[in-house]
Scaffold this motif. Structure first.
Motif, PDB file in Angstrom:
ATOM      1  N   LYS A  81     -10.670   0.854  -8.969  1.00 22.89           N
ATOM      2  CA  LYS A  81     -10.284   0.003  -7.843  1.00 22.89           C
ATOM      3  C   LYS A  81      -9.420  -1.174  -8.303  1.00 22.89           C
ATOM      4  O   LYS A  81      -8.429  -1.537  -7.656  1.00 22.89           O
ATOM      5  N   CYS A  82      -9.790  -1.786  -9.420  1.00 24.96           N
ATOM      6  CA  CYS A  82      -9.029  -2.940  -9.926  1.00 24.96           C
ATOM      7  C   CYS A  82      -7.604  -2.533 -10.299  1.00 24.96           C
ATOM      8  O   CYS A  82      -6.658  -3.311 -10.151  1.00 24.96           O
ATOM      9  N   TYR A  83      -7.448  -1.277 -10.746  1.00 18.24           N
ATOM     10  CA  TYR A  83      -6.110  -0.811 -11.089  1.00 18.24           C
ATOM     11  C   TYR A  83      -5.253  -0.696  -9.832  1.00 18.24           C
ATOM     12  O   TYR A  83      -4.059  -1.018  -9.836  1.00 18.24           O
ATOM     13  N   GLY A  84      -5.872  -0.252  -8.736  1.00 18.33           N
ATOM     14  CA  GLY A  84      -5.145  -0.159  -7.472  1.00 18.33           C
ATOM     15  C   GLY A  84      -4.717  -1.525  -6.974  1.00 18.33           C
ATOM     16  O   GLY A  84      -3.605  -1.698  -6.448  1.00 18.33           O
ATOM     17  N   GLU A  85      -5.587  -2.527  -7.125  1.00 17.85           N
ATOM     18  CA  GLU A  85      -5.234  -3.889  -6.702  1.00 17.85           C
ATOM     19  C   GLU A  85      -4.064  -4.432  -7.530  1.00 17.85           C
ATOM     20  O   GLU A  85      -3.169  -5.097  -7.008  1.00 17.85           O
ATOM     21  N   TYR A  86      -4.106  -4.119  -8.820  1.00 18.89           N
ATOM     22  CA  TYR A  86      -3.017  -4.586  -9.693  1.00 18.89           C
ATOM     23  C   TYR A  86      -1.687  -3.962  -9.274  1.00 18.89           C
ATOM     24  O   TYR A  86      -0.653  -4.640  -9.204  1.00 18.89           O
ATOM     25  N   LEU A  87      -1.716  -2.650  -8.970  1.00 14.69           N
ATOM     26  CA  LEU A  87      -0.491  -1.973  -8.541  1.00 14.69           C
ATOM     27  C   LEU A  87       0.049  -2.563  -7.248  1.00 14.69           C
ATOM     28  O   LEU A  87       1.266  -2.693  -7.056  1.00 14.69           O
ATOM     29  N   SER A  88      -0.864  -2.939  -6.344  1.00 15.23           N
ATOM     30  CA  SER A  88      -0.444  -3.505  -5.064  1.00 15.23           C
ATOM     31  C   SER A  88       0.299  -4.828  -5.263  1.00 15.23           C
ATOM     32  O   SER A  88       1.389  -5.036  -4.713  1.00 15.23           O
ATOM     33  N   VAL A  89      -0.282  -5.733  -6.052  1.00 11.69           N
ATOM     34  CA  VAL A  89       0.364  -7.031  -6.303  1.00 11.69           C
ATOM     35  C   VAL A  89       1.673  -6.834  -7.062  1.00 11.69           C
ATOM     36  O   VAL A  89       2.684  -7.500  -6.795  1.00 11.69           O
ATOM     37  N   HIS A  90       1.664  -5.906  -8.004  1.00 12.96           N
ATOM     38  CA  HIS A  90       2.865  -5.617  -8.784  1.00 12.96           C
ATOM     39  C   HIS A  90       4.011  -5.177  -7.876  1.00 12.96           C
ATOM     40  O   HIS A  90       5.166  -5.612  -8.033  1.00 12.96           O
ATOM     41  N   SER A  91       3.705  -4.333  -6.903  1.00  9.66           N
ATOM     42  CA  SER A  91       4.732  -3.864  -5.964  1.00  9.66           C
ATOM     43  C   SER A  91       5.237  -5.006  -5.091  1.00  9.66           C
ATOM     44  O   SER A  91       6.445  -5.118  -4.822  1.00  9.66           O
ATOM     45  N   TYR A  92       4.323  -5.876  -4.624  1.00 10.36           N
ATOM     46  CA  TYR A  92       4.727  -7.024  -3.809  1.00 10.36           C
ATOM     47  C   TYR A  92       5.702  -7.930  -4.575  1.00 10.36           C
ATOM     48  O   TYR A  92       6.695  -8.415  -4.027  1.00 10.36           O
ATOM     49  N   VAL A  93       5.397  -8.173  -5.828  1.00  8.13           N
ATOM     50  CA  VAL A  93       6.246  -9.061  -6.641  1.00  8.13           C
ATOM     51  C   VAL A  93       7.646  -8.478  -6.786  1.00  8.13           C
ATOM     52  O   VAL A  93       8.655  -9.166  -6.579  1.00  8.13           O
ATOM     53  N   LEU A  94       7.733  -7.204  -7.136  1.00  6.41           N
ATOM     54  CA  LEU A  94       9.043  -6.581  -7.322  1.00  6.41           C
ATOM     55  C   LEU A  94       9.841  -6.557  -6.019  1.00  6.41           C
ATOM     56  O   LEU A  94      11.052  -6.825  -6.011  1.00  6.41           O
ATOM     57  N   THR A  95       9.166  -6.250  -4.913  1.00 11.28           N
ATOM     58  CA  THR A  95       9.852  -6.200  -3.617  1.00 11.28           C
ATOM     59  C   THR A  95      10.373  -7.581  -3.222  1.00 11.28           C
ATOM     60  O   THR A  95      11.508  -7.722  -2.737  1.00 11.28           O
TER      61      THR A  95
END
Length: 382
Positions: free
Chosen positions: A83-97
């Protein structure tokens, strides 16, 4: 609990610490992107920091896998949790976008901002008073001379416009062109960056202060202000052997103009006088004056003065008898020259009554001006 399990638990703690560090770093970028006040600065900062986002994502994934693997080794009933990996991916995508959107927005903003026109700087005028030089020099140097945004074509105009009187005369004859700016600036520095003259002027200001009347508070405060200003300026000049300089300055003020001029000529450019050099000069002048008062006697042989008749000249004089009168003229030739001072008779200078009435200082000047010998006062071997 076995020793191997303890080691694995320690590794899990270390990996979780690294996991939290990567997550905090990503969240800090996300928080920074939420600011709206300075989009340009935000974009520049985040794009620099975001260069490692791709590597961090790979590291984060490896850490999560390693934690899950060790957890299973410790407890085979452990339930896998990504689950923590999914949260990290979500924030990572927001930052890049958000970075991409911010980049597109900034493309419509002009690359450079219009320069703000600053008010004119209040640089003092310089009239040639050496006491004003330091203030003018520091103000002009900081505002104009060292300013990279001001070209030499403008620097030279600023410089000439702030000069007047003697200072402007120093630059006369040199066209105020950009190519001549360094020459004009160097001429001013060479003329007015005279540490010794500045120090002498500060001392003169102290000497010139009038005596204070009893119980006069205003005069006392004026003396305090002037004394502090002059002593601070002297300290800032960093004069070597300041005590020697002050004593020599006081003593040299007692010298006659001609002797003072010779003392100044004996010093090198920029050299500060010392007690030793000043004392040596005074002793040399005293030795010369002693020779002037008691010149070495020299025996002169008296030469005969011969009278040689010239060709007689005849002039007709009307007489009753019709005879002519003959008149004879004679010229006295002397091989001994006349006195170089009185020009009246042929005698040595040290026997001249007029020379004896002169002061020692005037005698010294007369001998020097006429290139006479300091010992015998004669000519031809001075």
């Amino acid at each position: 609990m076995s020793e191997d399990i303890l080691k694995m638990k320690k590794k899990v703690k270390i990996l979780k610490s690294k996991q939290m560090t990567l997550l905090k770093y990503l969240n800090s970028l996300w928080d920074y992107l939420k600011k709206k006040d300075e989009p340009t600065l935000i974009y520049l900062f985040v794009t620099v920091q975001a260069k490692c986002l791709g590597d961090n994502l790979v590291k984060y994934e490896e850490i999560i896998d390693k934690i899950q693997e060790l957890s299973l080794d410790i407890d085979e009933n452990h339930e896998l949790d990504h689950k923590c990996y999914g949260e990290y991916l979500s924030v990572h995508s927001y930052v890049l976008t958000t970075i991409e959107e911010l980049s597109d927005t900034l493309k419509t903003v002009p690359a450079t901002r219009p320069k703000v026109k600053l008010p004119p700087l209040d640089i003092p005028y310089f009239s040639g008073d050496i006491l004003e030089w330091n203030v003018f020099y520091e103000s002009f140097k900081a505002s104009i001379h060292d300013n990279p945004e001001v070209g030499k074509e403008h620097k030279v105009q600023y410089l000439v416009s702030r000069l007047k009187g003697k200072a402007l005369a120093v630059c006369s004859g040199i066209p105020p062109l950009a190519s001549n700016y360094d020459i004009l600036w160097s001429n001013l520095k060479e003329r007015y960056e005279d540490k010794r003259t500045l120090a002498s002027e500060y001392l003169k200001n102290i000497y010139a202060f009038p005596p204070i009347k009893p119980d006069n508070k205003e005069q006392l405060n004026n003396l305090i202000d002037q004394f502090i200003a002059c002593t601070s300026a002297l300290t800032a000049l960093d004069v070597q052997n300041l005590g020697d300089f002050i004593l020599c300055n006081i003593a040299s003020s007692k010298l006659p103009p001609g002797m003072l001029r010779r003392f100044e000529s004996s010093l090198e450019s920029g050299e500060m006088p010392t007690i030793a050099s000043f004392t040596l000069f005074l002793k040399e002048q005293a030795r010369v004056l002693a020779h002037m008062e008691n010149p070495l006697s020299q025996t002169y042989s008296k030469k005969e003065v011969k009278a040689t008749p010239t060709v007689p000249s005849y002039s007709k004089v009307s007489t009753g008898s019709g005879k002519r009168n003959v008149s004879h003229s004679f010229m006295i030739n002397s091989n001994e020259p006349l006195c170089s001072l009185c020009k009246k008779s042929a005698h040595p200078l040290y026997r001249c009554d007029k020379f004896k009435t002169l002061s020692p200082y005037d005698r010294l000047n007369f001998v020097r001006d006429n290139t006479l010998c300091f010992n015998c006062l004669g000519k031809g071997h001075a």
